[in-house]
Design an enzyme around this catalytic site. Structure first.
Site, PDB file in Angstrom:
ATOM      1  N   SER A  44     -11.115  -1.151   2.911  1.00  0.00           N
ATOM      2  CA  SER A  44     -10.464  -1.453   4.040  1.00  0.00           C
ATOM      3  C   SER A  44      -9.973  -0.095   4.811  1.00  0.00           C
ATOM      4  O   SER A  44      -9.255   0.975   4.011  1.00  0.00           O
ATOM      5  CB  SER A  44      -9.055  -2.073   4.048  1.00  0.00           C
ATOM      6  OG  SER A  44      -9.412  -3.423   3.298  1.00  0.00           O
ATOM      7  N   GLU A  98      -5.557   3.319   6.006  1.00  0.00           N
ATOM      8  CA  GLU A  98      -5.153   3.319   4.457  1.00  0.00           C
ATOM      9  C   GLU A  98      -5.722   4.459   3.799  1.00  0.00           C
ATOM     10  O   GLU A  98      -5.211   4.979   2.711  1.00  0.00           O
ATOM     11  CB  GLU A  98      -5.787   1.856   4.158  1.00  0.00           C
ATOM     12  CG  GLU A  98      -5.367   1.605   2.643  1.00  0.00           C
ATOM     13  CD  GLU A  98      -5.929   0.066   2.220  1.00  0.00           C
ATOM     14  OE1 GLU A  98      -5.826  -0.836   2.746  1.00  0.00           O
ATOM     15  OE2 GLU A  98      -6.565   0.098   1.062  1.00  0.00           O
ATOM     16  N   ARG A 122       0.811  -1.036  -0.114  1.00  0.00           N
ATOM     17  CA  ARG A 122       0.013   0.080   0.002  1.00  0.00           C
ATOM     18  C   ARG A 122       0.972   1.217   0.006  1.00  0.00           C
ATOM     19  O   ARG A 122       0.536   2.167   0.728  1.00  0.00           O
ATOM     20  CB  ARG A 122      -0.978   0.141   1.350  1.00  0.00           C
ATOM     21  CG  ARG A 122      -1.807  -1.304   1.179  1.00  0.00           C
ATOM     22  CD  ARG A 122      -2.876  -1.129   0.275  1.00  0.00           C
ATOM     23  NE  ARG A 122      -4.072  -2.082   0.188  1.00  0.00           N
ATOM     24  CZ  ARG A 122      -3.671  -3.318  -0.403  1.00  0.00           C
ATOM     25  NH1 ARG A 122      -2.681  -3.567  -1.027  1.00  0.00           N
ATOM     26  NH2 ARG A 122      -4.767  -4.179  -0.302  1.00  0.00           N
TER      27      ARG A 122
HETATM   28  C1  LIG Z   1     -15.667  -1.181  -1.524  1.00  0.00           C
HETATM   29  C2  LIG Z   1     -13.960  -0.586  -1.811  1.00  0.00           C
HETATM   30  C3  LIG Z   1     -13.031  -1.778  -1.734  1.00  0.00           C
HETATM   31  C4  LIG Z   1     -11.679  -1.699  -2.189  1.00  0.00           C
HETATM   32  N1  LIG Z   1     -11.020  -2.603  -2.069  1.00  0.00           N
HETATM   33  C5  LIG Z   1      -9.459  -2.391  -2.238  1.00  0.00           C
HETATM   34  C6  LIG Z   1      -8.731  -3.514  -2.514  1.00  0.00           C
HETATM   35  O1  LIG Z   1      -9.091  -4.633  -2.536  1.00  0.00           O
HETATM   36  N2  LIG Z   1      -7.330  -3.172  -2.747  1.00  0.00           N
HETATM   37  C7  LIG Z   1      -6.771  -1.830  -2.534  1.00  0.00           C
HETATM   38  O2  LIG Z   1      -5.798  -1.611  -2.643  1.00  0.00           O
HETATM   39  N3  LIG Z   1      -7.707  -0.774  -2.617  1.00  0.00           N
HETATM   40  C8  LIG Z   1      -8.958  -1.176  -2.437  1.00  0.00           C
HETATM   41  N4  LIG Z   1      -9.888   0.033  -2.105  1.00  0.00           N
HETATM   42  C9  LIG Z   1      -9.451   1.306  -2.135  1.00  0.00           C
HETATM   43  C10 LIG Z   1      -9.488   2.306  -3.474  1.00  0.00           C
HETATM   44  O3  LIG Z   1     -10.256   1.510  -4.319  1.00  0.00           O
HETATM   45  C11 LIG Z   1      -7.961   2.263  -4.259  1.00  0.00           C
HETATM   46  O4  LIG Z   1      -7.211   2.983  -3.259  1.00  0.00           O
HETATM   47  C12 LIG Z   1      -7.971   2.984  -5.624  1.00  0.00           C
HETATM   48  O5  LIG Z   1      -6.873   2.874  -6.213  1.00  0.00           O
HETATM   49  C13 LIG Z   1      -8.474   4.391  -5.371  1.00  0.00           C
HETATM   50  O6  LIG Z   1      -8.627   4.925  -6.513  1.00  0.00           O
HETATM   51  P1  LIG Z   1      -9.425   6.484  -6.496  1.00  0.00           P
HETATM   52  O7  LIG Z   1      -9.448   6.871  -8.066  1.00  0.00           O
HETATM   53  O8  LIG Z   1     -10.859   6.295  -6.160  1.00  0.00           O
HETATM   54  O9  LIG Z   1      -8.653   7.623  -5.837  1.00  0.00           O
HETATM   55  P2  LIG Z   1      -9.073   8.616  -5.076  1.00  0.00           P
HETATM   56  O10 LIG Z   1      -9.702   8.299  -3.608  1.00  0.00           O
HETATM   57  O11 LIG Z   1      -9.958   9.420  -5.755  1.00  0.00           O
HETATM   58  O12 LIG Z   1      -7.750   9.299  -4.536  1.00  0.00           O
HETATM   59  C14 LIG Z   1      -6.697   8.626  -3.653  1.00  0.00           C
HETATM   60  C15 LIG Z   1      -5.609   9.502  -3.353  1.00  0.00           C
HETATM   61  O13 LIG Z   1      -4.770   9.832  -4.702  1.00  0.00           O
HETATM   62  C16 LIG Z   1      -4.892  10.940  -5.031  1.00  0.00           C
HETATM   63  N5  LIG Z   1      -4.898  10.970  -6.534  1.00  0.00           N
HETATM   64  C17 LIG Z   1      -5.852  10.554  -7.113  1.00  0.00           C
HETATM   65  N6  LIG Z   1      -5.803  10.580  -8.709  1.00  0.00           N
HETATM   66  C18 LIG Z   1      -4.395  11.467  -8.755  1.00  0.00           C
HETATM   67  C19 LIG Z   1      -3.671  11.476  -9.748  1.00  0.00           C
HETATM   68  N7  LIG Z   1      -4.015  11.248 -11.075  1.00  0.00           N
HETATM   69  N8  LIG Z   1      -2.451  12.052  -9.672  1.00  0.00           N
HETATM   70  C20 LIG Z   1      -1.944  12.265  -8.448  1.00  0.00           C
HETATM   71  N9  LIG Z   1      -2.839  11.863  -7.213  1.00  0.00           N
HETATM   72  C21 LIG Z   1      -3.706  11.368  -7.416  1.00  0.00           C
HETATM   73  C22 LIG Z   1      -5.767  11.786  -4.484  1.00  0.00           C
HETATM   74  O14 LIG Z   1      -5.403  13.177  -4.104  1.00  0.00           O
HETATM   75  C23 LIG Z   1      -5.748  10.798  -3.235  1.00  0.00           C
HETATM   76  O15 LIG Z   1      -4.933  11.398  -2.273  1.00  0.00           O
HETATM   77  C24 LIG Z   1     -11.331  -0.047  -1.956  1.00  0.00           C
HETATM   78  C25 LIG Z   1     -12.255   0.854  -1.840  1.00  0.00           C
HETATM   79  C26 LIG Z   1     -13.531   0.452  -1.640  1.00  0.00           C
HETATM   80  C27 LIG Z   1     -14.490   1.741  -1.750  1.00  0.00           C
END
Ligand SMILES: Cc1cc2nc3c(=O)[nH]c(=O)nc-3n(C[C@H](O)[C@H](O)[C@H](O)COP(=O)(O)OP(=O)(O)OC[C@H]3O[C@@H](n4cnc5c(N)ncnc54)[C@H](O)[C@@H]3O)c2cc1C
Length: 346
Positions: free
Chosen positions: A233, A329, A163
């Site tokens: 998580s 996380e 992570r």
């Molecule tokens: C139901 C559920 C299940 C999940 N299961 C998992 C799992 O199994 N494994 C896992 O690893 N994660 C899991 N996650 C967490 C999440 O899905 C991941 O961390 C995912 O990669 C986040 O993507 P996002 O686009 O929504 O990021 P966001 O929440 O939009 O952003 C996350 C961070 O990244 C930054 N950011 C976003 N885009 C950019 C960019 N282009 N450049 C620079 N910084 C940026 C944001 O400012 C923020 O700090 C889960 C989440 C949920 C809700």
């Protein structure tokens, strides 16, 4: 192109927290992203980049511009042994996997249904069911917003860990991920080490079967954010000393532990929380999920502060019982940008 819209963030974060931003803008090109960043800097406004909002907790209103990265595009090339896929950061992660499966390009099935955008995947090196992003990453492209210069890091240079990656430290503020490059081997190898996947036979399992099984497991275990706000998580699985792990194992033989190296062991955070009998525990509308203790949920109108109070309680209880201090996380976003999540719940 960039387009600015309403200022309510509730529908842009899977926790479903109500918070406002001064501006919410969508960008579909690197040029508009850089231009928007300069515009905000001239007005001394903080900037927050957002993908699917599935790994953030808004702790209060954001006093600046939220930029929704929607830079799209999937470009597939092949070499003798592998597929090389260049993907825009704004593509949906699960959508990419289903698209590739249809093209008979395999290797991402175990990471199905992880919410969010492709550009966020490298940041915390997403992982599930035996695979992490680092296993399929060839490179990550990002832009230095001040100069507009594009930079490419190889997978090795991204310093991926559990992570974790360089994008949480050195290339955090003032940089935006714009695309990623994946390398998927043509000689597909199933990864069947976790959950119901262990029941498949290596010889005749298909990628579609793994994809379906992963989707089924996730849908049965995790609350759907469209129905019940959450960010997956909430805490990382803590990595503790082998000595403490041994002590816990003696007292609790069922404690799930994963060997890291001679000195350290990873422990399942959900199990620790469950041992403190916290499933269903709530503060305001924030609650520990009744089936999955690692997931904190928004029952409707939880505020960021409710979630913080609940997370602090969980951390405290686990620390009292096991002398282990859980770390979120999820990334905490305050009025001007990211704030220290551990400090908030300590
Ligand atoms: C139901 C559920 C299940 C999940 N299961 C998992 C799992 O199994 N494994 C896992 O690893 N994660 C899991 N996650 C967490 C999440 O899905 C991941 O961390 C995912 O990669 C986040 O993507 P996002 O686009 O929504 O990021 P966001 O929440 O939009 O952003 C996350 C961070 O990244 C930054 N950011 C976003 N885009 C950019 C960019 N282009 N450049 C620079 N910084 C940026 C944001 O400012 C923020 O700090 C889960 C989440 C949920 C809700």
């Amino acid at each position: 192109m960039s387009a600015c819209q309403s200022t309510q963030l509730k529908t842009f974060n899977t926790f479903g927290i109500s918070a406002n931003a001064d501006h919410i803008c969508t960008v579909t090109s690197i040029e508009s992203l850089v231009a928007l960043w300069h515009e905000a800097m001239e007005k001394h406004q903080p900037i927050l980049l957002l993908g699917g909002g599935s790994n953030v907790l808004f702790t209060e209103n954001f006093k600046g511009t939220v930029i929704l990265n929607r830079i799209l595009g999937i470009d597939i090339k092949e070499s003798e042994t592998a597929w090389h896929i260049h993907v825009g950061a704004g593509e949906n992660w699960h959508g990419l996997i289903t698209y590739l499966l249809k093209q008979q390009i395999y290797g991402l099935e175990n990471l199905a249904l992880i919410p969010g955008n492709v550009g966020s995947a490298p940041i915390q090196n997403i992982g599930a069911y035996g695979i992490e992003f680092k296993n399929v990453c060839e490179y990550v492209d990002f832009v230095e917003l001040k100069t507009g210069n594009s930079i490419r890091l190889t997978a090795d240079e991204c310093q991926f860990a559990y992570r974790d990656s360089i994008f949480k430290y050195q290339y955090k503020d003032g940089y935006a991920i714009t695309s990623v490059g994946l390398r998927l081997h043509k000689a597909w190898e199933p990864i069947l080490t976790y959950g119901a996947l262990v029941h498949f036979s290596r010889e005749n399992v298909t990628p579609d079967q793994i994809f379906d099984a992963v989707c089924e497991m996730r849908q049965s275990k995790l609350p759907d954010p469209a129905v019940m706000g959450n960010a997956g998580s909430f805490f990382k699985n803590p990595i503790i000393s082998a000595e403490l792990a041994q002590k816990i194992k003696l007292e609790y033989p069922t404690c799930p532990q994963y060997y890291q190296n001679e000195e350290s062991v990873k422990v399942a955070a959900g199990w620790l929380i469950d041992q403190c009998h916290l499933k269903g525990y709530s503060i305001g509308d924030a609650a520990v999920h009744t089936q999955q203790a690692l997931v904190l949920i928004n029952k409707g109108n939880a505020s960021g502060q409710d979630v913080i109070a609940l997370a602090a309680h969980v951390r405290n209880e686990v620390a009292k019982k096991f002398n282990i201090f859980l770390e979120p996380e999820v990334r905490f976003i305050g009025s001007e940008g990211e704030i220290d999540a551990v400090e908030c719940i300590s």
